[in-house]
Design a protein around this motif. Structure first.
Motif, PDB file in Angstrom:
ATOM      1  N   UNK A 284       0.827  -1.191   0.000  1.00  0.00           N
ATOM      2  CA  UNK A 284       0.000   0.000   0.000  1.00  0.00           C
ATOM      3  C   UNK A 284       0.872   1.256   0.000  1.00  0.00           C
ATOM      4  N   UNK A 285       1.926   1.225   0.812  1.00  0.00           N
ATOM      5  CA  UNK A 285       2.800   2.385   0.896  1.00  0.00           C
ATOM      6  C   UNK A 285       3.526   2.610  -0.434  1.00  0.00           C
ATOM      7  N   UNK A 286       3.913   1.512  -1.088  1.00  0.00           N
ATOM      8  CA  UNK A 286       4.587   1.639  -2.389  1.00  0.00           C
ATOM      9  C   UNK A 286       3.650   2.248  -3.421  1.00  0.00           C
ATOM     10  N   UNK A 287       2.394   1.856  -3.374  1.00  0.00           N
ATOM     11  CA  UNK A 287       1.414   2.392  -4.312  1.00  0.00           C
ATOM     12  C   UNK A 287       1.231   3.892  -4.098  1.00  0.00           C
ATOM     13  N   UNK A 288       1.113   4.299  -2.838  1.00  0.00           N
ATOM     14  CA  UNK A 288       0.952   5.726  -2.534  1.00  0.00           C
ATOM     15  C   UNK A 288       2.194   6.506  -2.951  1.00  0.00           C
ATOM     16  N   UNK A 289       3.369   5.958  -2.655  1.00  0.00           N
ATOM     17  CA  UNK A 289       4.609   6.640  -3.036  1.00  0.00           C
ATOM     18  C   UNK A 289       4.710   6.763  -4.548  1.00  0.00           C
ATOM     19  N   UNK A 290       4.377   5.693  -5.262  1.00  0.00           N
ATOM     20  CA  UNK A 290       4.418   5.727  -6.721  1.00  0.00           C
ATOM     21  C   UNK A 290       3.440   6.728  -7.303  1.00  0.00           C
ATOM     22  N   UNK A 291       2.256   6.811  -6.714  1.00  0.00           N
ATOM     23  CA  UNK A 291       1.254   7.771  -7.199  1.00  0.00           C
ATOM     24  C   UNK A 291       1.735   9.205  -6.993  1.00  0.00           C
TER      25      UNK A 291
END
Length: 59
Positions: A1-8
């Motif tokens: 989830x954190x990777x997705x937010x960081x990528x976004x």
């Protein structure tokens, strides 16, 4: 989830470079408030605090 937010967030900053100034202004304003820092630290450290407290109670 954190990777997705960081990528976004990273994708938005690359797509809209002017957004970087806005993000930096918001982060700076948030970090200048001691209450915000205390709440963020509490949320970040809560799992460690509860594990430590459980060890005290079960020991």
């Amino acid at each position: 989830m954190m990777r997705l937010a960081f990528g976004a967030v990273l994708g938005l900053l690359i797509a809209y470079p002017a957004l970087l100034a806005i993000v930096l202004a918001v982060v700076t304003a948030a970090l200048s408030q001691p209450a915000v820092i205390a709440v963020a630290a509490g949320i970040w450290l809560w799992p460690r605090i509860t594990r430590t407290a459980r060890r005290w109670w079960t020991a």
